[in-house]
Design an enzyme around this catalytic site. Sequence first.
Site, short mmCIF file in Angstrom:
data_model
loop_
_atom_site.label_atom_id
_atom_site.label_comp_id
_atom_site.label_asym_id
_atom_site.label_seq_id
_atom_site.Cartn_x
_atom_site.Cartn_y
_atom_site.Cartn_z
NE ARG A 127 -9.92 47.28 -46.16
CZ ARG A 127 -9.02 46.83 -45.16
NH1 ARG A 127 -8.75 47.74 -44.69
NH2 ARG A 127 -8.24 46.09 -45.87
CB SER B 141 -8.81 44.66 -42.50
OG SER B 141 -8.01 43.96 -42.28
CG HIS B 142 -8.80 47.29 -39.23
ND1 HIS B 142 -7.93 46.64 -40.17
CD2 HIS B 142 -8.32 48.46 -39.57
CE1 HIS B 142 -7.95 47.55 -41.01
NE2 HIS B 142 -8.58 49.00 -40.36
CG ASP C 14 -7.09 41.41 -38.62
OD1 ASP C 14 -7.14 40.13 -38.82
OD2 ASP C 14 -7.87 42.02 -40.25
CG ASP D 102 -7.78 40.49 -42.97
OD1 ASP D 102 -7.96 40.86 -41.77
OD2 ASP D 102 -7.45 40.74 -43.99
CG ASP E 111 -4.32 41.73 -42.52
OD1 ASP E 111 -5.22 41.35 -41.77
OD2 ASP E 111 -4.52 41.28 -43.89
NE ARG E 112 -5.50 45.13 -39.25
CZ ARG E 112 -4.74 46.84 -39.29
NH1 ARG E 112 -4.99 47.09 -37.97
NH2 ARG E 112 -5.05 47.82 -40.24
CE LYS F 49 -1.81 43.76 -41.97
NZ LYS F 49 -2.30 44.33 -43.30
NE ARG G 197 -4.34 54.69 -40.33
CZ ARG G 197 -5.03 54.63 -39.61
NH1 ARG G 197 -5.65 54.24 -38.16
NH2 ARG G 197 -6.03 53.71 -39.98
#
Length: 546
Positions: free
Chosen positions: A25, A116-117, A280, A282, A284-285, A379, A499
């Site tokens: 990414r 993704s997100h 999200d 793509d 998957d979330r 996911k 995180r």
Amino acid sequence: MQTANIQTIATQPFDDQRPGTSGLRKKVDIFQQPHYLENFVQAIFDTQPELAGGLLILGGDGRFHNDVAIATILRMAAANGVARVMVGQHGYLSTPAVSHLIRKYHAQGGIILSASHNPGGPQGDFGIKFNIANGGPAPETVTEAIYTATRSITRYRRLSDAAPPIDQCGAFQLGGMRVEIIDPVADYAELMTRLFDFDAMREWIASGHQLRFDAMHAITGPYARHLFVDLLGTPEEWILNATPLPDFGGGHPDPNLKHAAKLVNLTKGDQGVDFAAASDGDGDRNMILGRDCFVTPSDSLAILTANAALAPGYREGARGVARSMPTSQAVDRVAERLGIPHYETPTGWKYFGNLLDAGLITFCGEESFGTGSDHVREKDGLWAVLFWLNLLAASGNSVADLLKAHWREYGRNYYTRHDYEGIDSELAGQLMEDLRARLGQLPGQRFDERTVRWADDFAYTDPVDASRSTHQGLRIGFDDGARIVLRLSGTGTQGATLRLYLEKLETNPDEVTRDTQEVMQPLIQIADQLAEIRSRTGRQAPDVIT
Ligand code: VG1
Ligand code: CO
């Protein structure tokens, strides 16, 4: 012969093509550099020889640069001897749909274009991910081999012919390769109808319940429209932001309480809808909401596992479960009650692949809004949403009822994640280093009314192939079962994201419905004291709390 049209282009390595938690990414302008995408794609073909003569699944989340990348990859696939490519119409495929297509059509692999997100658009992010023949994200051995190949690449191959448009379903020949442009939704939707009770869900909707789904102008729009409007009979307006846009409408396609705040508002008060969900970039979330309530992804995994038999695809219940390390231990408690094994893996879906393939687990999930099962090897956002809808319809209970009943029965793992974004990479690395160096001295130390029982730098040995992954996050456990975890993100494209994951178990049934941030305050203080987050970063509060 087509070989006459194959060009060999000279190139030089880029030194920053090591895939992170989920693929490579970068900012869009990095991917737009000449040869950048090509080098990475050639490294895939060079290290995955079975793609030559085989079938490749190709698609992305529709973000800016998706179309350009797909045209490039089609030309390169043809030049590298791929026999057949199935590509989603308009270049659209959700991540779980790619996983399903690989498995259903016995493809040798898949390429997913997505960050993704992460936000999209010319100033946003782009990404590319390779999935292997089991449908799942390439394991570390494969991503490392691809990375190694990018370090010494000198040439790539492409067809001189341009790739034809992919806006209509159909098939064409590109050099020696057959390209099939398919409906991105059909196969996936058919799988969903086999797993869930669509009659019960239709009835639940027909009897006056309200739901909303927010596709966040990303890939799930077309999927949700078909599943909810066509198959379940909801009004069209119940699907929000249903048209995929290259910049996601300027939004941040991350389904959480901050970025899907408008959807959250629709669930508030007496007029609030019964059920709301989002996915999200793509697909998957997932985020699950009920009237005046939010289901943490960790609780969601536990509740789906405990109630699995309500869904036709899971009548026999779960064989075993897995969660990523920072995910709360709520599902462990369910597994212990059911007498099934539970596994703790590093962050990232790729670590579930072996467990799923070996039949050791049925469900798995991550605290980062990821839930899934053995139906695919990714996911799956809409899968989780349909599962919840199925639970509501089959049990007759509300989301809040299901949640409270679960906490009363199993106890509640209060849980929150605090993200500090875009901090200086060196500073973040030092913070982690210094804490890591002190881990050995922590056990026995007292912080207010808590004592550290254990502390480690999480390492994982895959039970199936014995591969080992180290430095997967710092864990600190306390005598009352509370836990603090710190790790650095592997998906960001700017600076570092720290995180902080906090968890506290409450088994007193009278104490399970309190406010999470309030309950977590003492633990948040301890975490700050331990890692010196505020003093070192100069930040007074996290950027995102989930
Ligand atoms: C984050 C999440 C992780 C997830 C990964 C990919 O990684 O924490 O749980 O697997 O994103 O998600 P990190 O390294 O930034 O913490 V995504 O939906 O690619 O779909
Ligand atoms: Co995603």
